[in-house]
Scaffold this motif. Sequence first.
Motif, PDB file in Angstrom:
ATOM      1  N   PHE A  95       0.809  -1.222   0.000  1.00  0.00           N
ATOM      2  CA  PHE A  95       0.000   0.000   0.000  1.00  0.00           C
ATOM      3  C   PHE A  95       0.842   1.271   0.000  1.00  0.00           C
ATOM      4  CE2 PHE A  95      -2.650  -3.314   1.907  1.00  0.00           C
ATOM      5  CZ  PHE A  95      -3.776  -3.245   1.104  1.00  0.00           C
ATOM      6  N   ASN A  96       1.927   1.259  -0.755  1.00  0.00           N
ATOM      7  CA  ASN A  96       2.709   2.485  -0.897  1.00  0.00           C
ATOM      8  C   ASN A  96       1.924   3.530  -1.676  1.00  0.00           C
ATOM      9  OD1 ASN A  96       5.731   2.518   0.009  1.00  0.00           O
ATOM     10  ND2 ASN A  96       5.318   0.412  -0.612  1.00  0.00           N
ATOM     11  N   ASP A  97       2.280   4.780  -1.488  1.00  0.00           N
ATOM     12  CA  ASP A  97       1.611   5.899  -2.146  1.00  0.00           C
ATOM     13  C   ASP A  97       2.398   6.288  -3.394  1.00  0.00           C
ATOM     14  OD1 ASP A  97       0.962   8.674  -2.863  1.00  0.00           O
ATOM     15  OD2 ASP A  97      -0.267   8.668  -1.058  1.00  0.00           O
ATOM     16  N   TYR A  98       1.840   6.011  -4.546  1.00  0.00           N
ATOM     17  CA  TYR A  98       2.530   6.256  -5.818  1.00  0.00           C
ATOM     18  C   TYR A  98       2.834   7.737  -6.034  1.00  0.00           C
ATOM     19  CZ  TYR A  98       3.412   6.256 -10.870  1.00  0.00           C
ATOM     20  OH  TYR A  98       3.963   6.421 -12.121  1.00  0.00           O
ATOM     21  N   SER A  99       1.889   8.590  -5.684  1.00  0.00           N
ATOM     22  CA  SER A  99       2.088  10.024  -5.892  1.00  0.00           C
ATOM     23  C   SER A  99       3.270  10.538  -5.070  1.00  0.00           C
ATOM     24  CB  SER A  99       0.818  10.800  -5.531  1.00  0.00           C
ATOM     25  OG  SER A  99      -0.241  10.442  -6.383  1.00  0.00           O
ATOM     26  N   THR A 100       3.375  10.059  -3.826  1.00  0.00           N
ATOM     27  CA  THR A 100       4.500  10.463  -2.976  1.00  0.00           C
ATOM     28  C   THR A 100       5.818   9.948  -3.536  1.00  0.00           C
ATOM     29  OG1 THR A 100       3.116  10.520  -0.994  1.00  0.00           O
ATOM     30  CG2 THR A 100       5.491  10.302  -0.666  1.00  0.00           C
ATOM     31  N   VAL A 120      18.999  10.474  -0.067  1.00  0.00           N
ATOM     32  CA  VAL A 120      20.395  10.344   0.350  1.00  0.00           C
ATOM     33  C   VAL A 120      20.622  11.093   1.656  1.00  0.00           C
ATOM     34  CG1 VAL A 120      22.792  10.800  -0.263  1.00  0.00           C
ATOM     35  CG2 VAL A 120      21.172  10.044  -2.025  1.00  0.00           C
ATOM     36  N   HIS A 121      21.107  10.356   2.663  1.00  0.00           N
ATOM     37  CA  HIS A 121      21.403  10.928   3.985  1.00  0.00           C
ATOM     38  C   HIS A 121      22.751  10.354   4.416  1.00  0.00           C
ATOM     39  CE1 HIS A 121      17.153  12.110   4.080  1.00  0.00           C
ATOM     40  NE2 HIS A 121      16.891  10.872   3.715  1.00  0.00           N
ATOM     41  N   GLN A 122      23.824  10.951   3.948  1.00  0.00           N
ATOM     42  CA  GLN A 122      25.144  10.409   4.218  1.00  0.00           C
ATOM     43  C   GLN A 122      25.352  10.218   5.721  1.00  0.00           C
ATOM     44  OE1 GLN A 122      27.035   9.236   2.019  1.00  0.00           O
ATOM     45  NE2 GLN A 122      26.481  10.240   0.085  1.00  0.00           N
ATOM     46  N   GLY A 123      25.895   9.068   6.067  1.00  0.00           N
ATOM     47  CA  GLY A 123      26.136   8.756   7.471  1.00  0.00           C
ATOM     48  C   GLY A 123      26.083   7.264   7.691  1.00  0.00           C
ATOM     49  N   PRO A 124      26.020   6.819   8.948  1.00  0.00           N
ATOM     50  CA  PRO A 124      25.963   5.391   9.252  1.00  0.00           C
ATOM     51  C   PRO A 124      24.772   4.713   8.581  1.00  0.00           C
ATOM     52  CG  PRO A 124      26.370   6.681  11.233  1.00  0.00           C
ATOM     53  CD  PRO A 124      26.039   7.649  10.155  1.00  0.00           C
ATOM     54  N   PHE A 125      24.916   3.426   8.304  1.00  0.00           N
ATOM     55  CA  PHE A 125      23.897   2.668   7.566  1.00  0.00           C
ATOM     56  C   PHE A 125      22.526   2.767   8.212  1.00  0.00           C
ATOM     57  CE2 PHE A 125      21.426  -1.171   6.853  1.00  0.00           C
ATOM     58  CZ  PHE A 125      21.459  -1.298   5.473  1.00  0.00           C
ATOM     59  N   LEU A 126      22.433   2.494   9.519  1.00  0.00           N
ATOM     60  CA  LEU A 126      21.125   2.478  10.182  1.00  0.00           C
ATOM     61  C   LEU A 126      20.494   3.863  10.216  1.00  0.00           C
ATOM     62  CD1 LEU A 126      21.643  -0.003  13.166  1.00  0.00           C
ATOM     63  CD2 LEU A 126      20.382  -0.376  11.031  1.00  0.00           C
ATOM     64  N   PHE A 127      21.312   4.890  10.427  1.00  0.00           N
ATOM     65  CA  PHE A 127      20.801   6.258  10.411  1.00  0.00           C
ATOM     66  C   PHE A 127      20.173   6.560   9.056  1.00  0.00           C
ATOM     67  CE2 PHE A 127      21.742  10.623   9.005  1.00  0.00           C
ATOM     68  CZ  PHE A 127      21.022  11.358   9.949  1.00  0.00           C
ATOM     69  N   TRP A 128      20.883   6.238   7.993  1.00  0.00           N
ATOM     70  CA  TRP A 128      20.400   6.472   6.639  1.00  0.00           C
ATOM     71  C   TRP A 128      19.143   5.645   6.365  1.00  0.00           C
ATOM     72  CZ3 TRP A 128      24.406   6.723   2.097  1.00  0.00           C
ATOM     73  CH2 TRP A 128      23.758   7.117   0.917  1.00  0.00           C
ATOM     74  N   TRP A 129      19.160   4.396   6.801  1.00  0.00           N
ATOM     75  CA  TRP A 129      18.039   3.478   6.578  1.00  0.00           C
ATOM     76  C   TRP A 129      16.761   3.997   7.225  1.00  0.00           C
ATOM     77  CZ3 TRP A 129      15.473  -0.218   4.336  1.00  0.00           C
ATOM     78  CH2 TRP A 129      14.626  -1.054   5.038  1.00  0.00           C
ATOM     79  N   PHE A 130      16.853   4.420   8.481  1.00  0.00           N
ATOM     80  CA  PHE A 130      15.661   4.910   9.177  1.00  0.00           C
ATOM     81  C   PHE A 130      15.147   6.218   8.578  1.00  0.00           C
ATOM     82  CE2 PHE A 130      17.157   2.178  12.822  1.00  0.00           C
ATOM     83  CZ  PHE A 130      16.073   1.323  12.777  1.00  0.00           C
ATOM     84  N   LYS A 131      16.055   7.104   8.189  1.00  0.00           N
ATOM     85  CA  LYS A 131      15.622   8.352   7.568  1.00  0.00           C
ATOM     86  C   LYS A 131      14.989   8.090   6.208  1.00  0.00           C
ATOM     87  CE  LYS A 131      17.139  12.327   8.183  1.00  0.00           C
ATOM     88  NZ  LYS A 131      17.853  13.640   8.183  1.00  0.00           N
ATOM     89  N   PHE A 132      15.522   7.124   5.499  1.00  0.00           N
ATOM     90  CA  PHE A 132      14.973   6.743   4.204  1.00  0.00           C
ATOM     91  C   PHE A 132      13.555   6.195   4.368  1.00  0.00           C
ATOM     92  CE2 PHE A 132      14.311   3.503   0.883  1.00  0.00           C
ATOM     93  CZ  PHE A 132      14.601   4.228  -0.261  1.00  0.00           C
ATOM     94  N   ILE A 133      13.376   5.285   5.326  1.00  0.00           N
ATOM     95  CA  ILE A 133      12.057   4.703   5.573  1.00  0.00           C
ATOM     96  C   ILE A 133      11.068   5.777   6.020  1.00  0.00           C
ATOM     97  CG2 ILE A 133      10.775   3.163   7.105  1.00  0.00           C
ATOM     98  CD1 ILE A 133      12.235   1.727   4.882  1.00  0.00           C
ATOM     99  N   TRP A 134      11.530   6.684   6.854  1.00  0.00           N
ATOM    100  CA  TRP A 134      10.669   7.741   7.391  1.00  0.00           C
ATOM    101  C   TRP A 134      10.088   8.608   6.281  1.00  0.00           C
ATOM    102  CZ3 TRP A 134       8.515   8.233  11.991  1.00  0.00           C
ATOM    103  CH2 TRP A 134       7.951   9.460  12.359  1.00  0.00           C
ATOM    104  N   GLN A 135      10.806   8.705   5.174  1.00  0.00           N
ATOM    105  CA  GLN A 135      10.340   9.519   4.058  1.00  0.00           C
ATOM    106  C   GLN A 135       9.072   8.951   3.426  1.00  0.00           C
ATOM    107  OE1 GLN A 135      11.614  12.368   2.638  1.00  0.00           O
ATOM    108  NE2 GLN A 135      13.243  12.532   4.143  1.00  0.00           N
ATOM    109  N   TYR A 136       8.897   7.628   3.506  1.00  0.00           N
ATOM    110  CA  TYR A 136       7.879   6.988   2.678  1.00  0.00           C
ATOM    111  C   TYR A 136       6.787   6.243   3.450  1.00  0.00           C
ATOM    112  CZ  TYR A 136      11.167   8.090  -1.011  1.00  0.00           C
ATOM    113  OH  TYR A 136      12.001   8.766  -1.861  1.00  0.00           O
ATOM    114  N   THR A 138       3.783   5.825   5.820  1.00  0.00           N
ATOM    115  CA  THR A 138       2.759   6.710   6.366  1.00  0.00           C
ATOM    116  C   THR A 138       1.814   5.921   7.270  1.00  0.00           C
ATOM    117  OG1 THR A 138       1.175   6.338   4.555  1.00  0.00           O
ATOM    118  CG2 THR A 138       2.864   8.045   4.235  1.00  0.00           C
ATOM    119  N   TRP A 139       1.071   6.641   8.109  1.00  0.00           N
ATOM    120  CA  TRP A 139       0.125   5.968   8.987  1.00  0.00           C
ATOM    121  C   TRP A 139      -0.988   5.311   8.181  1.00  0.00           C
ATOM    122  CZ3 TRP A 139      -5.015   7.153   9.061  1.00  0.00           C
ATOM    123  CH2 TRP A 139      -5.406   8.381   8.516  1.00  0.00           C
ATOM    124  N   LYS A 140      -1.349   5.896   7.042  1.00  0.00           N
ATOM    125  CA  LYS A 140      -2.378   5.293   6.196  1.00  0.00           C
ATOM    126  C   LYS A 140      -1.918   3.938   5.666  1.00  0.00           C
ATOM    127  CE  LYS A 140      -4.382   9.682   4.619  1.00  0.00           C
ATOM    128  NZ  LYS A 140      -4.644  10.544   3.431  1.00  0.00           N
TER     129      LYS A 140
END
Length: 240
Positions: A95-100, A120-136, A138-140
């Motif tokens: 259920f990803n949001d295509y428009s986003t 892209v969030h240069q830094g440690p792997f987990l830091f980048w991974w969580f920021k990447f996931i946070w971008q996409y 959603t609660w919906k």
Amino acid sequence: MPDLSGSFSMNKVSKFQGIIWAAVLITLWIANLAYWIDADFSWSNPWIYVAVLIQTHLYTGLFITSHDAIHGVVYAENPSLNHAIGRFCTILFAFNDYSTLRAKHHLHHAHVNTNEDPDVHQGPFLFWWFKFIWQYVTWKQVLAMAITYNVLKIWFPMWNLILFWEAPAILSTLQLFIFGTYLPHRGEHAADNKQQSRSQSKNHIWAFISCYFFGYHFEHHAHPYLPWYKLPKAKDESLA
């Protein structure tokens, strides 16, 4: 690097090739899930884990298809159908949001490896991974997954749902992040590298298994109109 703009013009993309590949990947994803979602299995059966990996790879194929739709190359002749296919694939993919995804991915290409790049969030792997996931995430999306899981659980065993529907989606997200974002963009890139990305060494078999050739990431950024199945030829041309 040679100029590939002429040899890879949109005129040379087969009219229905993108739709055929999309249909193949969607059909295989549905077929593998349909077989295993209600199957009796033993945890000691090694084929169970092979099936999970196959379903993970097919999930990745769904996302790559939606990615190609974002670039308009699933069916360039009809943009509405092209984006409908992309939207359908993102719905199947948890259920990803295509428009986003579409808006942020175009930002990624326009501002790669800058503060305006959402991926892209240069830094440690987990830091980048969580920021990447946070971008996409959603609660919906989480709510839709929870409701669907509890409805499906009425008819199908819990562990089958977890193993063949939920876990592969999570593993595929990790696969896409590692091979499609982290490895190509991590660290410093030369100032004259306009794509601010790198590619894995040429190995078409591994490139397909790892992430549908998106390890050839410099080639993707240099030629974003190329569908995933055209990237091996781009890699060959870049090394010529």
